[in-house]
Design a protein around this motif. Structure first.
Motif, mmCIF file in Angstrom:
data_model
loop_
_atom_site.group_PDB
_atom_site.id
_atom_site.type_symbol
_atom_site.label_atom_id
_atom_site.label_comp_id
_atom_site.label_asym_id
_atom_site.label_seq_id
_atom_site.Cartn_x
_atom_site.Cartn_y
_atom_site.Cartn_z
ATOM 1 N N PHE A 74 40.711 -8.923 -1.696
ATOM 2 C CA PHE A 74 40.325 -9.831 -0.619
ATOM 3 C C PHE A 74 38.938 -9.478 -0.078
ATOM 4 C CE2 PHE A 74 44.959 -9.755 -0.682
ATOM 5 C CZ PHE A 74 45.253 -11.104 -0.710
ATOM 6 N N ALA A 75 38.601 -8.197 -0.095
ATOM 7 C CA ALA A 75 37.305 -7.777 0.425
ATOM 8 C C ALA A 75 36.156 -8.242 -0.470
ATOM 9 C CB ALA A 75 37.273 -6.256 0.573
ATOM 10 N N ARG A 76 36.403 -8.360 -1.773
ATOM 11 C CA ARG A 76 35.321 -8.758 -2.674
ATOM 12 C C ARG A 76 35.243 -10.270 -2.866
ATOM 13 N NH1 ARG A 76 35.191 -6.864 -8.415
ATOM 14 N NH2 ARG A 76 35.693 -4.809 -7.600
ATOM 15 N N MET A 77 36.206 -11.016 -2.368
ATOM 16 C CA MET A 77 36.221 -12.468 -2.572
ATOM 17 C C MET A 77 34.949 -13.172 -2.107
ATOM 18 S SD MET A 77 40.064 -13.904 -1.872
ATOM 19 C CE MET A 77 41.398 -13.560 -3.031
ATOM 20 N N PRO A 78 34.418 -12.861 -0.907
ATOM 21 C CA PRO A 78 33.196 -13.575 -0.474
ATOM 22 C C PRO A 78 32.027 -13.395 -1.431
ATOM 23 C CG PRO A 78 34.217 -12.442 1.380
ATOM 24 C CD PRO A 78 34.926 -11.969 0.150
ATOM 25 N N PHE A 79 31.858 -12.174 -1.962
ATOM 26 C CA PHE A 79 30.759 -11.928 -2.895
ATOM 27 C C PHE A 79 30.973 -12.688 -4.206
ATOM 28 C CE2 PHE A 79 31.183 -8.037 -0.290
ATOM 29 C CZ PHE A 79 29.970 -8.084 0.361
ATOM 30 N N ALA A 80 32.216 -12.691 -4.696
ATOM 31 C CA ALA A 80 32.520 -13.413 -5.928
ATOM 32 C C ALA A 80 32.315 -14.913 -5.735
ATOM 33 C CB ALA A 80 33.954 -13.115 -6.366
ATOM 34 N N ALA A 81 32.687 -15.424 -4.557
ATOM 35 C CA ALA A 81 32.521 -16.856 -4.282
ATOM 36 C C ALA A 81 31.049 -17.246 -4.290
ATOM 37 C CB ALA A 81 33.155 -17.200 -2.941
ATOM 38 N N ILE A 82 30.193 -16.374 -3.769
ATOM 39 C CA ILE A 82 28.755 -16.656 -3.767
ATOM 40 C C ILE A 82 28.221 -16.739 -5.196
ATOM 41 C CG2 ILE A 82 26.491 -15.712 -3.170
ATOM 42 C CD1 ILE A 82 27.777 -14.552 -0.651
ATOM 43 N N LEU A 83 28.658 -15.808 -6.053
ATOM 44 C CA LEU A 83 28.213 -15.823 -7.446
ATOM 45 C C LEU A 83 28.718 -17.067 -8.176
ATOM 46 C CD1 LEU A 83 28.554 -12.099 -8.585
ATOM 47 C CD2 LEU A 83 26.476 -13.385 -8.113
ATOM 48 N N ILE A 84 29.938 -17.484 -7.878
ATOM 49 C CA ILE A 84 30.482 -18.680 -8.516
ATOM 50 C C ILE A 84 29.709 -19.920 -8.062
ATOM 51 C CG2 ILE A 84 32.514 -20.166 -8.679
ATOM 52 C CD1 ILE A 84 34.204 -17.611 -8.463
ATOM 53 N N GLY A 85 29.391 -19.971 -6.762
ATOM 54 C CA GLY A 85 28.587 -21.086 -6.264
ATOM 55 C C GLY A 85 27.224 -21.139 -6.925
ATOM 56 N N LEU A 86 26.599 -19.965 -7.113
ATOM 57 C CA LEU A 86 25.310 -19.897 -7.804
ATOM 58 C C LEU A 86 25.451 -20.330 -9.256
ATOM 59 C CD1 LEU A 86 22.320 -19.060 -7.814
ATOM 60 C CD2 LEU A 86 23.068 -16.722 -8.348
ATOM 61 N N PHE A 87 26.570 -19.964 -9.861
ATOM 62 C CA PHE A 87 26.832 -20.334 -11.246
ATOM 63 C C PHE A 87 26.869 -21.852 -11.403
ATOM 64 C CE2 PHE A 87 29.965 -21.718 -14.366
ATOM 65 C CZ PHE A 87 29.526 -21.100 -15.514
ATOM 66 N N PHE A 88 27.616 -22.534 -10.552
ATOM 67 C CA PHE A 88 27.730 -23.984 -10.667
ATOM 68 C C PHE A 88 26.423 -24.683 -10.285
ATOM 69 C CE2 PHE A 88 32.468 -23.373 -10.275
ATOM 70 C CZ PHE A 88 32.747 -23.849 -11.548
ATOM 71 N N TRP A 89 25.618 -24.035 -9.463
ATOM 72 C CA TRP A 89 24.300 -24.599 -9.148
ATOM 73 C C TRP A 89 23.399 -24.561 -10.381
ATOM 74 C CZ3 TRP A 89 19.369 -22.056 -8.346
ATOM 75 C CH2 TRP A 89 18.396 -22.909 -7.836
ATOM 76 N N LEU A 90 23.535 -23.489 -11.173
ATOM 77 C CA LEU A 90 22.735 -23.359 -12.390
ATOM 78 C C LEU A 90 23.311 -24.176 -13.542
ATOM 79 C CD1 LEU A 90 22.012 -19.509 -12.280
ATOM 80 C CD2 LEU A 90 20.409 -21.367 -11.758
ATOM 81 N N TYR A 91 24.649 -24.331 -13.575
ATOM 82 C CA TYR A 91 25.316 -25.069 -14.659
ATOM 83 C C TYR A 91 26.193 -26.163 -14.055
ATOM 84 C CZ TYR A 91 23.976 -21.056 -17.536
ATOM 85 O OH TYR A 91 23.278 -20.076 -18.192
ATOM 86 N N PRO A 92 25.609 -27.193 -13.484
ATOM 87 C CA PRO A 92 26.425 -28.239 -12.835
ATOM 88 C C PRO A 92 27.358 -28.961 -13.801
ATOM 89 C CG PRO A 92 24.135 -28.947 -13.047
ATOM 90 C CD PRO A 92 24.169 -27.498 -13.418
ATOM 91 N N ASP A 93 26.982 -29.041 -15.089
ATOM 92 C CA ASP A 93 27.837 -29.729 -16.061
ATOM 93 C C ASP A 93 29.135 -28.968 -16.322
ATOM 94 O OD1 ASP A 93 25.931 -31.676 -16.297
ATOM 95 O OD2 ASP A 93 24.985 -30.796 -18.084
#
Length: 271
Positions: free
Chosen positions: A122-141
């Motif tokens: 649970f403590a690492r979830m916010p950091f992982a969520a940020i990386l996932i958001g960045l991922f979809f920003w780079l690969y929207p498809d």
């Protein structure tokens, strides 16, 4: 047993679990910078994603580049929920004699480690969520919305993968009663985990005979199985959950046997 007594026991157990998790969550949150580094250290699947997506353009691997992108994103998610380090903590407790203080408490020391690992998710979830958001920003498809069934199966498979990974490593940690560097066993075992779990390549790209053999080992059910469930790839669900449960049971039995024998050895050394 009277119903009131059962209710009281459940309430006490629930309260103890909440206190345990809240304490370890607070402990993990204190080291936010370290958590960020741990999250980044698990980004290997995102690096391999680009390699396999480029290789998939040849059409020789049975998956499109977009399939590989989604697969390795799912692998990244699974890794975030299943990373384990219990062998290093337990080994230090045995070598430094700190296990003696744990043994004075009316609870198996393993639950302390399990609670610490569980709260850390649970403590690492916010950091992982940020990386996932960045991922979809780079690969929207690559963005997709999995079905409710796929998400439920993914969460169950990931939880079981975490339990299996934890029990496996905790079992190897029991060897600390006989050797000072039990983590060397884990590092050797990690090589099989790295290549056979689907972490660096989907199991489907392996030769057919190797695929058949790997399916009966614990490795693909710690990474590839939950990842394929999330992205909706055809998967033998019953075999996946069944084999995972079998390996959990085998390692749990071996763990308890080593614990009893190792504890006698530890006590015999003056602990």
């Amino acid at each position: 047993m009277p119903q009131g007594a059962i209710r009281y026991i459940l309430q006490r157990l629930t309260q103890q679990v909440k206190v345990f998790l809240s304490v370890y969550y607070a402990h993990m949150v204190e080291y936010r910078a370290e958590l960020l580094l741990w999250v980044l250290s698990g980004s290997l699947p995102l690096i391999l994603m680009g390699v396999w997506a480029e290789a998939a353009q040849s059409g020789e691997f049975g998956r499109s580049p977009l399939d590989f992108v989604r697969y390795f994103l799912a692998v990244f998610l699974v890794r975030q929920f299943t990373v384990v380090w219990v062998i290093w903590d337990f080994e230090r407790e045995v070598v430094e004699g700190k296990l003696s203080f744990r043994l004075l408490q009316p609870i198996d020391p393993g639950w302390h480690h399990f609670a610490g690992h569980f709260a850390e998710r649970f403590a690492r979830m916010p950091f992982a969520a940020i990386l996932i958001g960045l991922f979809f920003w780079l690969y929207p498809d690559a963005f997709w919305i999995p079905s409710v069934t796929d998400v439920a199966l993914f969460l169950l498979a990931t939880a079981m993968a975490f339990v299996l990974r934890f029990i496996m490593q905790y079992t190897f940690a029991m060897l600390s009663f006989w050797m000072e560097r039990a983590n060397a066993i884990e590092q050797f075992w990690f090589l099989f985990y790295l290549f056979l779990s689907g972490l660096i390549a989907p199991i489907e790209v392996f030769p057919p005979i190797l695929q058949t053999l790997v399916q009966w080992t614990p490795f693909p059910y710690m990474i590839a199985f939950p990842a394929n469930l999330l992205i909706g790839e055809p998967t033998d669900i019953w075999r996946g959950f069944g084999v995972t449960l079998i390996w959990i049971g085998l390692f749990w039995g071996l763990n308890r046997w080593l614990w009893r024998r190792g504890l006698r050895r530890y006590s015999g050394m003056g602990a």
